[in-house]
Design an enzyme around this catalytic site. Structure first.
Site, PDB file in Angstrom:
ATOM      1  N   TYR C 135       6.292  -3.260   2.574  1.00  8.01           N
ATOM      2  CA  TYR C 135       6.520  -4.552   3.224  1.00  8.01           C
ATOM      3  C   TYR C 135       5.570  -4.675   4.418  1.00  8.01           C
ATOM      4  CZ  TYR C 135       9.413  -8.079   5.751  1.00  8.01           C
ATOM      5  OH  TYR C 135       9.875  -9.180   6.415  1.00  8.01           O
ATOM      6  N   LYS C 163       5.354  -6.522  -0.576  1.00  9.10           N
ATOM      7  CA  LYS C 163       5.713  -7.836  -0.071  1.00  9.10           C
ATOM      8  C   LYS C 163       4.810  -8.105   1.111  1.00  9.10           C
ATOM      9  CE  LYS C 163       8.789 -10.457   2.729  1.00  9.10           C
ATOM     10  NZ  LYS C 163      10.041 -10.758   3.377  1.00  9.10           N
TER      11      LYS C 163
END
Lengths: 350, 350, 350, 350
Positions: C135, C163
């Site tokens: 992330y 992400k």
């Protein structure tokens, strides 16, 4: 040649109503500053909007300053021209005029590597007929890193000093530590008013301070106080200087606030060479009064209007235990806040 | 006047051995690019080192380009001069030469407020005899904020477009969203190769792409592919473009890498107007071979040397499932790493 | 396991009046979102204020979400715990609950080197019983550089996707280019609403979009439109989404604006776990109405109040040629301006 | 209560081989530091990796330090917990242990507005049973702006001081200027070794200096020298301190370099709670020797190995005119350069 030290004044360029250089007022400023005891003059610095002048105008500014000062004080002339050939042309020009040295920033617009910047300054140093001061002002042009500056200082006799406007006291200490033990005659000049007292306490050779163009009496007093070792008084004056400097620094677009200071001292210098919005112009009018009052507070009342701003506590200088004078200033100075307010109010009136 | 669209080429300025403008090679480049089908020419952009030329040299560059193109393609000329008067002088000069428009960056060196920048552009727009493109390149000059750009676009007929080199896709989308519904003829041009396909997919009018000066065939192919709606192929070409662009972008000091590209295409353009260190020069020699190979890979073999770099997998273009060609490139391109390595090796040899 | 794709919802955590987790409302939200057709759920993301919960609370959140979703959609759970041991404890906990994968940010507070960050993720990947998504959210935690992410993606089977909330389209393209050709099943998910359409056009596998918690119908419609290749309509919807996203993003302190969105949809989620000033609270009340109206404009009128904001042009959705709806929004949203104004007005009333 | 002044030590947390807190060594360090004459202890600061401990571990650290110090010196305990309730729980815990005050950073991860941060601290100040120090460390957590800090200092009796680790001397001067005249008992502590002498010259009340945990003799000597007004000697010592501080600051990931310092002083403190790469571990080994030599140079030879690094000029301390000792250090310390070199060499060996 003697090392460069003391307080050099990066002064403004005055313009006539038609926008052209105002030679008369420039000569007036030069002689006024010399009369106030400043150590030297610094034409074509950031204060002098060098980048907004043509090449010919920059030459003319140096010529006027050199001519008017007539050797009474040394001249350190900006020579941050757009390419090496033009830098060297300006170096020769300043040398011929008898300037003490030139000051050159790191590159602006493009951001070359530190290695290339080192090569650039080595080339200039190898070919310049005049001493060079490295001008570090990372807010406006690419930084000259401490390792690069150190190598240049230790290798190039032509590079005799640095002017540092980074407002970074740690950088200053690292330069002192890296250069001075091996080259004690290298001049380290501070270009940030707020740090002038601690920097001189820690060994700086002087400063190039824009405020010295507006309040030469105050700056020379600080400089002389700290030089003679009266640290308590120097400290008091350093704190007192903060508000005046911030007021001029944050008023409109740099260097507009300092230009207001010159006006408050009675010089008709015209508008800076970049427009400001109507709202900003209104705001500058307010700040102009504030600056005048702050200058009055410094005891610089020559030519100054009496201060009648509501809420401005004149004659109560900061003494270390009392409220700082001029609380109005803090209300005036947060530019964003005020700009927004003015916009809002004007919008609501439509 | 028609809206500005398509691919404009911000081309280099070639120099002779003595450092002066090389008019012959400049004319050669101009006609070669027009022959390759580019939509327009863009002298005095960042690629053209406008800031390192004198005012007179900048004028001469536009004059040569306008003269050599003879109306075959429109000319968008940089006019980011240091003050409003000089900007307007350049505007008039370009208008007289028949240029389509001028392109003006936000201020460099100083960083005026957005309100002042708005006033600055309004003044220019009110007095310019030629259309204006707002050139946003925050890496080099003060950003022109989206609200300011929007107000200028909606209020000033003379301001007909923007060139955006921020590499910020979100900014691009916000400009499109704020301006296009109310002024559909306002040209939004991307100045960042890596985003050209998604930007045109999302409605951009074209691009001002430095790579178009080095590989006009490749860029025009991408442009035509995405314009005709073949998104799968456009996507493939966009990914393929990344390595070539990054290789030129990161080689030495911008725009040195792109200048290597022109040399690879056979143009004798001389050295950029800022020195590089010896170590960097050695490195640039290596990258030059890499760029030549990448151009060869794009099928642009005209005048190009055969690629014999060890480990360079020529003729295996990226197809979406295979390893990207030219793994050597990634080894070469991390400038910091290589600079440091070269320094270290040279140090160890002393 | 199938690759992770589609739209995952980084949802809020609802609190009761006493500040504790509100399990009932959390279950309500989970089932409501699943009913709206979202692809998956994402507890303990930035939207879920993971860093303001205790370790036990974070576990409880995942447990409730996993339990309530009952395998209807996959769960991607945040596991950005403060040290490797705690990260792995959370990995095991999520694995036992049957989550699809965990998502881990780069380190926050400290800023370790990229080499150390690589080592950190390799250690976790080697010991985790559950798949991992990297992330990247540089606004809040140390960036995971493209080279590090690429090496991890190519070397570690446990690391199955990323992400990206950097809002940087160029970074996204470079990741796609570096990883996908060699590992096509690696999931690249966008965490920035404004780029979702161009990213999916360019090959992204989906998104983790906070707006999907507030307007799941709108986000799923965009996702399905672009997936089926209707780019014209997708483009129209992308532009329409900008204002809603910016309104929620800039309202108060992230994630306060999105929390207002949940309230507008009828969920009683309580106050975020960081106070806001009185002035900001007043402002949030205004923005809440605006968000409700924007949601109404998206056709999401279920539970929504009728829009009666003065000047708000409801029912005139952006169509590519008209004025963007909700000009009031831009007046409301410049946080700095409004905060300052409100302060000023309140000060003047004292 | 007396104002907080002098030198507080933000000390490390030692770990056993299994990664758990090593209570024995922590007690050893505490008593050793007190024996060296430090003014106070500062558990759970950035040096103490508070963010990588569990809530329970943080409590245990304070408990051990408070217990071991037995009132011999005041304890200033970090309480930067993730939400207001947990901050207040830690405040009560520290109050019950008899700590002098707690120190709280601005928020990390999220970046709330300054207005919200002010509200946050007002809430804490209104409810805390123990005095509070505002800890500004913008490199790691959101800045507490000077206006917010000033308002809090003037309004909240519970907020008794600030620790400033911004390395920004101008900020320090503005805080002094804004707060001290109206609240002279407000403690302004510097958290940056390089500025400790000029800051105390300008009126600071002391420092929270990580180096004081490694070289308490040296730091207390500097502090006592400047306090008694021997500015020449203080200046000499300040310059001498730069290299030791930079060496520890830049070695690996903060606070790894300082941990090496503790090891050089004979404390078995284990590994920091974040991994480093193999290459970085090799490098840290080299720097460890360097730090030991630098400490030896400071005359702190107790437990230290003799220095036999090639090229290390021991026993030639910086005296203002000679070359700085330890040129090897500068060769070792440019982390980027060395990391890259090591990677390159290791890559070439594969």
């Amino acid at each position: 040649m003697n090392p460069i030290n003391g307080i050099f004044v990066p002064h403004v360029v005055p313009y006539s109503a038609d926008g052209s250089l105002n030679e008369g007022v420039l000569r007036e400023i030069v002689s006024w500053l010399i009369g106030k005891g400043v150590s030297g003059l610094y034409p074509n610095g950031s204060m002098g909007e060098f980048i907004r002048l043509s090449f010919e105008e920059r030459k003319r500014v140096v010529k006027i300053v050199a001519d008017e000062s007539r050797g009474r004080v040394p001249v350190l002339a900006g020579a941050a021209e757009p390419n090496t050939d033009l830098v060297l042309e300006m170096c020769r020009f300043c040398a011929d005029l008898g300037c003490r040295a030139v000051s050159i920033t790191g590159p602006y617009y493009y951001k070359p590597s530190q290695e290339s910047i080192e090569t650039y300054f080595r080339e200039i140093a190898a070919n310049s007929p005049i001493d060079i001061v490295l001008y570090n002002i990372p807010a406006f042009s690419t930084e000259i890193s401490v390792p690069v500056l150190t190598r240049l200082a230790l290798d190039c006799p032509r590079i005799v000093g640095t002017k540092d406007s980074s407002a970074d006291m740690c950088r200053f200490l690292h330069i002192m530590n890296a250069v001075k033990p091996q080259r004690p005659d290298f001049s380290v000049l501070l270009g940030w008013e707020e740090l002038i007292v601690p920097a001189i306490m820690m060994g700086a050779d002087g400063g190039t301070l824009s405020t010295a163009g507006v309040a030469p009496e105050a700056i020379m007093r600080i400089y002389n106080t700290v030089r003679k070792g009266d640290f308590e008084e120097a400290k008091r004056l350093q704190y007192k200087l903060l508000e005046l400097f911030q007021t001029m620094l944050k008023a409109g677009n740099f260097p507009a606030g300092f230009r207001l200071g010159y006006k408050a001292r009675g010089f008709d210098i015209g508008h800076a060479r970049f427009p400001c919005s109507e709202e900003e112009a209104v705001l500058l009018g307010e700040v102009a009064k504030k600056i005048a009052c702050l200058l009055g507070e410094c005891g610089l009342d020559e030519k100054l209007p009496r201060c009648d701003l509501p809420g401005f506590h004149s004659k109560t200088p900061y003494s270390g235990k009392q409220a700082p004078a001029g609380q109005l200033a803090s209300a005036i100075l947060d530019r964003t806040r005020v700009e927004q307010l003015v916009r809002e109010v004007m919008a609501s009136m439509k």
